[in-house]
Design an enzyme around this catalytic site. Sequence first.
Site, PDB file in Angstrom:
ATOM      1  CB  SER A 239      -1.002  -0.349   1.177  1.00  0.00           C
ATOM      2  OG  SER A 239      -1.849   0.796   1.005  1.00  0.00           O
ATOM      3  CG  ASP A 465      -6.456  -3.139  -3.670  1.00  0.00           C
ATOM      4  OD1 ASP A 465      -7.437  -2.352  -2.720  1.00  0.00           O
ATOM      5  OD2 ASP A 465      -5.393  -3.389  -3.411  1.00  0.00           O
ATOM      6  CG  HIS A 492      -5.669  -2.779   0.522  1.00  0.00           C
ATOM      7  ND1 HIS A 492      -5.021  -2.342  -0.719  1.00  0.00           N
ATOM      8  CD2 HIS A 492      -4.877  -1.895   1.504  1.00  0.00           C
ATOM      9  CE1 HIS A 492      -4.118  -1.539  -0.441  1.00  0.00           C
ATOM     10  NE2 HIS A 492      -4.018  -1.300   0.796  1.00  0.00           N
TER      11      HIS A 492
END
Length: 525
Positions: A239, A465, A492
């Site tokens: 991320s 996602d 995610h």
Amino acid sequence: MPFRRSRLPAALGLVLCLLTACTPNQVLPRPGPSPVSDAHALDRFYDQKLAWGSCAPYATEEQSQEAFRTPGVECARLMVPLDYAQPQGPTITVGVLRHKASDPADRIGSLVMNPGGPGGSGMEAAARLVPTVANQAIGLRFDLVGFDPRGVGASEPRVRCLSDAERDAERASHLGDGTTPGSDAAWRAEGQDFAAKCVQRTQYGARMLANVGTRDVVKDLDILRATLGDKKLTYLGYSYGTQIGFQYAEAFPANVRALLLDGAIDPAEDEMRSLVAQGAGFASAFGLFAAACAKHTGCAVGGDPSHAVARFEELTRPLLTAPATAAGGRRLSYDDAMTGVVEAMYSQRSWPILNAALNLLATGDGSLLLQLADSYYERGPDGRYSSLQAAYYAVRCVDNPRQPPAAIAATYQQMLAAAPFLGGGRPDEGEPGICGSWPVPSTAQPHDPIRPGVPSPLVISTVDDPVTPYQDGVNLARQMHGGLLTYEGAQHTAFLHGDQCVDVNGLAYLVDGTLPPPGTRCPSR
């Protein structure tokens, strides 16, 4: 609150990542060109020896206390400059956690990881990954290393903004969606108050906030690489951690060995567009949840997915004026309900929990949705919060250029249109207003990454996602001339989350640099 956050498997527990080690005589690479006039000004940082010991003193709340009890982990503090333009000035520390390779004879080196955020604890994430990787190539051949970026978690000083009680009160309020009369002004006023408290309550005040962004984190990371004894960096970023990865590659291209970037941020996308895109991602994820739920009896949003949003609003809209009761004498606000939904959207594995929470809400009990929201905000059972929220805004607001009021107002409209089912109750609703009031200038601009001589990274991107859209990963792989691994799931991030196809390809890259063939896709289980 953030959407830029990885969800490693152990983080669901509340309710449910070829490097040869340097010998002592090797000369480790120093950074490239620097504004520092004295070429040796950083030597004392690069030459320091880490004093490893028990991790217990590094725990800041119940979540980290539990994680730091993982067998075999050890912790240390890395000294870095507060301000790299003045390296002889005050110093701060970065918390570091390590689990040594269990096969020293076949050890490759260190694998440094960051779980995202901004504001996520890399120390805690690494500790929680140890049981997962212990018998894999990572645990056998790498020292697994997690660090808390400057201002985060066990790093000192932490960014501090609101007290625990103030955060509870903030969550219980609803300022509107930024588009209704007075709500935009309310968000600006709260943003100004939040920023002022961050300056007042953080050691070194505005000076710390001015030097807490990714620009400075990657400089700390290079010092960490050297003190670990690694000639080049092998890095795993989830991320927001992907942003640390590609910015490190820009700053220290000669010091990169391998970058595995999962759940990528598009370097060329600005803050406002990313918030709108994330809203659309969560709206899409809710549609997938509704379709899956409708196949089963007892679906809280009904058996017809086309009516799911209407049914969801029937359950949640009353919370705007009448919060639901919850365990421990607490109340579930509308905004917390939306945050709980967002938390469950991070992985399709959490959809059954969301359905149970919504069915419970239908009886007037908001306890499970409130637990989901607590998990999102990293609020422990003792009522204490991690540093995630304060650090998130501190980093985001210096990593992105300021936006004028008109652009912020337009963004609120677009955010609401992208995710109408959240009704302006999404966790990061206040970000444009807070960053518009931030007391220090930004230190970065969206741009295509510069990659002179950087080894090809492996980018993993998940089709559905909701947090970092699939196309962001496609764009980053193209921009950095890297490999792209597609995971066909609704969650995610994917590496080390239990999918054999993803893990095998990721491990092959980390161990010997092998990229998967172009077009490789891993189907969801």
